[in-house]
Scaffold this motif. Structure first.
Motif, PDB file in Angstrom:
ATOM      1  N   GLU A  18      10.354  -2.930 -11.911  1.00  0.00           N
ATOM      2  CA  GLU A  18      11.776  -2.825 -11.590  1.00  0.00           C
ATOM      3  C   GLU A  18      12.023  -1.752 -10.523  1.00  0.00           C
ATOM      4  N   GLU A  19      11.070  -0.814 -10.394  1.00  0.00           N
ATOM      5  CA  GLU A  19      11.179   0.254  -9.399  1.00  0.00           C
ATOM      6  C   GLU A  19      10.190   0.054  -8.241  1.00  0.00           C
ATOM      7  N   LYS A  20       9.788  -1.204  -8.048  1.00  0.00           N
ATOM      8  CA  LYS A  20       8.885  -1.598  -6.957  1.00  0.00           C
ATOM      9  C   LYS A  20       7.510  -0.939  -7.043  1.00  0.00           C
ATOM     10  N   GLU A  21       7.070  -0.678  -8.255  1.00  0.00           N
ATOM     11  CA  GLU A  21       5.727  -0.141  -8.440  1.00  0.00           C
ATOM     12  C   GLU A  21       4.740  -1.303  -8.434  1.00  0.00           C
ATOM     13  N   LYS A  22       3.600  -1.077  -7.784  1.00  0.00           N
ATOM     14  CA  LYS A  22       2.583  -2.119  -7.786  1.00  0.00           C
ATOM     15  C   LYS A  22       1.188  -1.505  -7.807  1.00  0.00           C
ATOM     16  N   ILE A  23       0.264  -2.276  -8.312  1.00  0.00           N
ATOM     17  CA  ILE A  23      -1.122  -1.834  -8.446  1.00  0.00           C
ATOM     18  C   ILE A  23      -1.826  -1.974  -7.097  1.00  0.00           C
ATOM     19  N   PHE A  24      -2.570  -0.924  -6.730  1.00  0.00           N
ATOM     20  CA  PHE A  24      -3.376  -0.975  -5.516  1.00  0.00           C
ATOM     21  C   PHE A  24      -4.869  -0.914  -5.807  1.00  0.00           C
ATOM     22  N   PHE A  25      -5.235  -0.353  -6.946  1.00  0.00           N
ATOM     23  CA  PHE A  25      -6.655  -0.246  -7.279  1.00  0.00           C
ATOM     24  C   PHE A  25      -6.762  -0.137  -8.790  1.00  0.00           C
ATOM     25  N   LEU A  26      -7.711  -0.881  -9.363  1.00  0.00           N
ATOM     26  CA  LEU A  26      -7.865  -0.861 -10.814  1.00  0.00           C
ATOM     27  C   LEU A  26      -9.348  -0.858 -11.179  1.00  0.00           C
ATOM     28  N   ILE A  27      -9.710   0.086 -12.028  1.00  0.00           N
ATOM     29  CA  ILE A  27     -11.068   0.171 -12.539  1.00  0.00           C
ATOM     30  C   ILE A  27     -10.993  -0.068 -14.044  1.00  0.00           C
ATOM     31  N   LYS A  28     -11.782  -1.015 -14.515  1.00  0.00           N
ATOM     32  CA  LYS A  28     -11.803  -1.336 -15.942  1.00  0.00           C
ATOM     33  C   LYS A  28     -13.227  -1.176 -16.447  1.00  0.00           C
ATOM     34  N   ASP A  32     -11.868   1.779 -21.159  1.00  0.00           N
ATOM     35  CA  ASP A  32     -10.763   2.374 -20.404  1.00  0.00           C
ATOM     36  C   ASP A  32     -10.308   1.513 -19.239  1.00  0.00           C
ATOM     37  N   GLU A  33      -9.080   1.798 -18.819  1.00  0.00           N
ATOM     38  CA  GLU A  33      -8.545   1.232 -17.592  1.00  0.00           C
ATOM     39  C   GLU A  33      -7.960   2.380 -16.781  1.00  0.00           C
ATOM     40  N   TYR A  34      -8.246   2.381 -15.483  1.00  0.00           N
ATOM     41  CA  TYR A  34      -7.699   3.366 -14.554  1.00  0.00           C
ATOM     42  C   TYR A  34      -6.945   2.583 -13.497  1.00  0.00           C
ATOM     43  N   CYS A  35      -5.639   2.630 -13.592  1.00  0.00           N
ATOM     44  CA  CYS A  35      -4.776   1.823 -12.743  1.00  0.00           C
ATOM     45  C   CYS A  35      -4.060   2.736 -11.742  1.00  0.00           C
ATOM     46  N   PHE A  36      -4.403   2.582 -10.471  1.00  0.00           N
ATOM     47  CA  PHE A  36      -3.804   3.385  -9.405  1.00  0.00           C
ATOM     48  C   PHE A  36      -2.697   2.564  -8.755  1.00  0.00           C
ATOM     49  N   THR A  37      -1.473   3.032  -8.920  1.00  0.00           N
ATOM     50  CA  THR A  37      -0.329   2.357  -8.321  1.00  0.00           C
ATOM     51  C   THR A  37       0.179   3.213  -7.165  1.00  0.00           C
ATOM     52  N   ASN A  38       1.190   2.724  -6.495  1.00  0.00           N
ATOM     53  CA  ASN A  38       1.813   3.486  -5.423  1.00  0.00           C
ATOM     54  C   ASN A  38       2.561   4.711  -5.942  1.00  0.00           C
TER      55      ASN A  38
END
Length: 184
Positions: A18-28, A32-38
């Motif tokens: 809703e705030e225009k956040e999106k995923i750019f890089f994800l390590i699973k 664990d999950e490491y989700c790098f968004t903007n």
């Protein structure tokens, strides 16, 4: 993970779309999950592979600075490469199979750039605060017709606007352009 698979991970459920956040890089990994968004690092911590219990940690870049970014490449026998960094007071060391070195290099460059921007912005905010303090010490008591209460109110409103302006200018909340530059 590839972008087409982002919807298959748990961290995707916690993106602020809703705030225009999106995923750019994800390590699973297995746990664990490491989700790098903007806007943030979203870490889904599984603790162990046998437990379904998960801990979600959201570290917004506007609140937590990234520091000490290190990429440790694999040797001839090693199968893993590591990216290490601190975000706020949290330390991360993420192992990735060495076949993903090129992708991890891109993440490394993006984190280095975000760190640099955050450091520069923090310095500019200090300059703004220092400038305001120096100015307030330099201004002598006015002999104008305003009462002390009016002067206080005028100075307070100006100070608030000054600090708010510099906070909004130098507190980056969205690093889309950085990720678009480095993540291919």
């Amino acid at each position: 993970m590839k972008p087409q698979d982002y919807d298959q991970v748990e961290s995707d459920d916690f993106i602020l779309q809703e705030e225009k956040e999106k995923i750019f890089f994800l390590i699973k990994s297995k746990t664990d999950e490491y989700c790098f968004t903007n806007k943030a690092l979203i870490h889904v911590d599984g603790k162990s592979a046998v437990s379904k219990k998960r801990t979600l940690k959201r570290l917004d870049y506007k609140k937590y600075s990234i520091q000490n970014v290190i990429l440790e490449t694999a040797g001839t026998i090693d199968l893993d490469i590591e990216i290490k960094f601190a975000i706020g007071s949290y330390q991360y060391s993420i192992d990735v199979h060495k076949k993903h070195l090129e992708e991890l290099k891109d993440l490394y460059k993006a984190l280095i750039k975000i760190s640099s921007i955050q450091e520069t912005n923090a310095q500019y905010l200090k300059y703004a605060q220092s400038s305001l303090e120096i100015t307030s010490k330099s201004v002598n008591r006015s002999s104008g017709s305003n009462t002390l209460e009016q002067e206080f109110k005028t100075i307070n409103e100006y100070t608030f606007k000054w600090l708010t302006h510099f906070h909004e200018t130098y507190n980056t909340q969205d690093f889309t352009s950085v990720f678009e530059t480095f993540i291919k």
